[in-house]
Design an enzyme around this catalytic site. Structure first.
Site, PDB file in Angstrom:
ATOM      1  N   GLU A   1      80.803  84.905  75.675  1.00  0.00           N
ATOM      2  CA  GLU A   1      81.574  86.129  75.445  1.00  0.00           C
ATOM      3  C   GLU A   1      80.686  87.371  75.450  1.00  0.00           C
ATOM      4  O   GLU A   1      81.091  88.433  75.913  1.00  0.00           O
ATOM      5  CB  GLU A   1      82.327  86.011  74.120  1.00  0.00           C
ATOM      6  CG  GLU A   1      83.439  84.969  74.159  1.00  0.00           C
ATOM      7  CD  GLU A   1      83.907  84.543  72.786  1.00  0.00           C
ATOM      8  OE1 GLU A   1      84.944  83.851  72.714  1.00  0.00           O
ATOM      9  OE2 GLU A   1      83.243  84.884  71.775  1.00  0.00           O
TER      10      GLU A   1
ATOM     11  N   GLY B   1      93.533  77.988  66.028  1.00  0.00           N
ATOM     12  CA  GLY B   1      93.405  79.409  66.294  1.00  0.00           C
ATOM     13  C   GLY B   1      92.273  79.940  65.436  1.00  0.00           C
ATOM     14  O   GLY B   1      92.070  79.493  64.308  1.00  0.00           O
TER      15      GLY B   1
ATOM     16  N   GLY C   1      86.731  66.714  65.049  1.00  0.00           N
ATOM     17  CA  GLY C   1      87.772  67.664  65.409  1.00  0.00           C
ATOM     18  C   GLY C   1      87.398  69.076  65.037  1.00  0.00           C
ATOM     19  O   GLY C   1      86.272  69.531  65.241  1.00  0.00           O
TER      20      GLY C   1
ATOM     21  N   LEU D   1      75.184  81.093  69.004  1.00  0.00           N
ATOM     22  CA  LEU D   1      74.483  80.600  70.196  1.00  0.00           C
ATOM     23  C   LEU D   1      74.436  79.085  70.267  1.00  0.00           C
ATOM     24  O   LEU D   1      73.510  78.507  70.825  1.00  0.00           O
ATOM     25  CB  LEU D   1      73.058  81.171  70.218  1.00  0.00           C
ATOM     26  CG  LEU D   1      72.955  82.701  70.166  1.00  0.00           C
ATOM     27  CD1 LEU D   1      71.494  83.127  70.062  1.00  0.00           C
ATOM     28  CD2 LEU D   1      73.616  83.335  71.386  1.00  0.00           C
TER      29      LEU D   1
ATOM     30  N   ARG E   1      91.328  55.189  76.385  1.00  0.00           N
ATOM     31  CA  ARG E   1      91.808  54.748  75.085  1.00  0.00           C
ATOM     32  C   ARG E   1      91.119  55.595  74.017  1.00  0.00           C
ATOM     33  O   ARG E   1      89.894  55.582  73.915  1.00  0.00           O
ATOM     34  CB  ARG E   1      91.480  53.274  74.856  1.00  0.00           C
ATOM     35  CG  ARG E   1      91.998  52.336  75.929  1.00  0.00           C
ATOM     36  CD  ARG E   1      93.496  52.158  75.868  1.00  0.00           C
ATOM     37  NE  ARG E   1      93.963  51.195  76.870  1.00  0.00           N
ATOM     38  CZ  ARG E   1      95.230  50.922  77.099  1.00  0.00           C
ATOM     39  NH1 ARG E   1      96.182  51.542  76.397  1.00  0.00           N
ATOM     40  NH2 ARG E   1      95.584  50.043  78.021  1.00  0.00           N
TER      41      ARG E   1
ATOM     42  N   ASP F   1      96.207  72.114  67.193  1.00  0.00           N
ATOM     43  CA  ASP F   1      95.078  71.532  67.908  1.00  0.00           C
ATOM     44  C   ASP F   1      95.060  70.016  67.770  1.00  0.00           C
ATOM     45  O   ASP F   1      94.974  69.487  66.661  1.00  0.00           O
ATOM     46  CB  ASP F   1      93.756  72.109  67.382  1.00  0.00           C
ATOM     47  CG  ASP F   1      93.554  73.557  67.803  1.00  0.00           C
ATOM     48  OD1 ASP F   1      94.355  74.060  68.611  1.00  0.00           O
ATOM     49  OD2 ASP F   1      92.588  74.175  67.328  1.00  0.00           O
TER      50      ASP F   1
ATOM     51  N   PRO G   1      80.765  87.562  68.916  1.00  0.00           N
ATOM     52  CA  PRO G   1      80.904  86.864  70.193  1.00  0.00           C
ATOM     53  C   PRO G   1      80.020  85.622  70.238  1.00  0.00           C
ATOM     54  O   PRO G   1      79.005  85.543  69.541  1.00  0.00           O
ATOM     55  CB  PRO G   1      80.416  87.909  71.205  1.00  0.00           C
ATOM     56  CG  PRO G   1      79.367  88.677  70.434  1.00  0.00           C
ATOM     57  CD  PRO G   1      79.867  88.725  69.007  1.00  0.00           C
TER      58      PRO G   1
ATOM     59  N   ASP H   1      83.994  79.591  64.230  1.00  0.00           N
ATOM     60  CA  ASP H   1      84.882  80.134  63.202  1.00  0.00           C
ATOM     61  C   ASP H   1      84.336  79.832  61.811  1.00  0.00           C
ATOM     62  O   ASP H   1      84.397  80.686  60.910  1.00  0.00           O
ATOM     63  CB  ASP H   1      86.286  79.552  63.366  1.00  0.00           C
ATOM     64  CG  ASP H   1      86.821  79.711  64.773  1.00  0.00           C
ATOM     65  OD1 ASP H   1      86.541  80.758  65.396  1.00  0.00           O
ATOM     66  OD2 ASP H   1      87.506  78.796  65.263  1.00  0.00           O
TER      67      ASP H   1
END
Length: 314
Positions: free
Chosen positions: A187, A37, A284, A221, A27, A12, A183, A252
């Site tokens: 999803e 993942g 990130g 959510l 830039r 990533d 989910p 995650d």
């Protein structure tokens, strides 16, 4: 030991820009490169907080070597399944208001032999594991019932099987009877085939998926926190985020926090929301560490405000 499976891992690259303009020259103000993942992110979050984790990943090509090299920076027990195709590269562009634009590659096609080797590696790696997390999309060449088959193969073990995926793979997995699914808002809508504009609608959808086979549903959510529906209770929890930087990997981190706190009940939900909120505050797909967590700020509502509208920022 918690074992995670990332059937379609990635490298990533997260790029921060002042503003994203289609067709323009940008830039970057910052760039972050991290192993990616869903399952890998869960494992990263766990080990950052002192919880032992093992990650099963198919990895091939020069990109696969880079992925394994990036994972060496973490105390993760990595089980690598060699593949001919390279690991995919994903790019996320993040604006100052935390808006994320994602460019995800499909991933390399796995052969039948590679798919069988991956499944066998999962069965072996999850021996005596407390939880097994089946996470993320399936790569080309892998059938939509791949996770469902693993759940069935593991049904005679005490290992709690958790699923975080979407589309046909999620629907097939639910029918196989996982202990927990996680989910996000989109999803969940996709799984039940209708819009879910309020908390009440989310709860109804979660109960529907429980009736189809899922033991419990932890629905992330976004800015509205999370809903947990299990056999005994229904809770909604949320936490403030002072400055959102990136939502990449926040779901995650939420799942990791839930499992780290026992994987069921109110306290696990508090932990989940605290970890997710902390992840949103970091650049990130950086996973939070103990000093980033503020569980005391999490508010839990055992009575769901059924008519509360959702923002939909998942």
């Amino acid at each position: 030991m918690i074992v995670t499976v990332t059937a379609n891992p990635s490298i990533d690259r997260t790029v921060e820009v002042g503003a994203l303009v289609r067709g323009g020259l940008h830039r970057a103000t910052a760039v972050h490169i991290q192993p990616g993942g869903k399952g890998i992110n869960v494992a990263r979050a766990l080990v950052c907080n002192g919880v032992k984790a093992r990650a099963v990943v198919p990895a091939g090509g020069a990109e696969g070597e880079q992925l394994i090299g990036l994972l060496s920076d973490y105390s993760i027990d990595v089980v690598r399944v060699p593949t001919l195709g390279p690991v995919r590269m994903n790019v996320s562009v993040i604006e100052p208001d935390a808006t994320v634009t994602k460019l995800n590659e499909p991933g390399a096609r796995l052969t039948d032999d590679e798919t069988t080797a991956l499944a066998d590696a999962v069965i072996s790696a999850s021996h005596n594991a407390s939880s097994l997390v089946l996470a993320g999309s399936l790569p080309p060449g892998v059938r939509g019932d791949f996770y469902a088959d693993l759940i069935i193969r593991l049904s005679d073990r005490d290992t709690r099987v958790v699923v975080d995926t979407s589309g046909p793979a999620l629907r097939a997995a639910v029918a196989a009877g996982p202990a927990l699914i996680k989910p996000n808002h989109h999803e969940l809508e996709e799984a039940v085939g209708r819009a879910l504009p309020t908390l009440g609608h989310v709860v109804e959808a979660a109960r529907e998926l429980r009736s189809l086979g899922a033991g419990a549903v932890l629905a992330s959510l976004g800015g509205d926190g999370a809903v947990l529906v299990d056999a005994e209770n229904t809770w909604h929890a949320e936490a403030p985020v002072v400055q959102a930087r990136s939502s990449v990997g926040a779901g995650d981190a939420m799942l990791a926090g839930f499992l780290a706190a026992g994987g069921s009940g109110r306290e696990a939900l508090v932990s989940a929301v605290a970890w997710g909120a902390a992840a949103v505050s970091l650049p990130g797909s950086t996973m939070p560490r103990p000093d980033d967590l503020q569980p005391h700020l999490v508010e839990v509502h055992p009575g769901i405000s059924t008519d509360r509208a959702l923002r939909g920022d998942t």
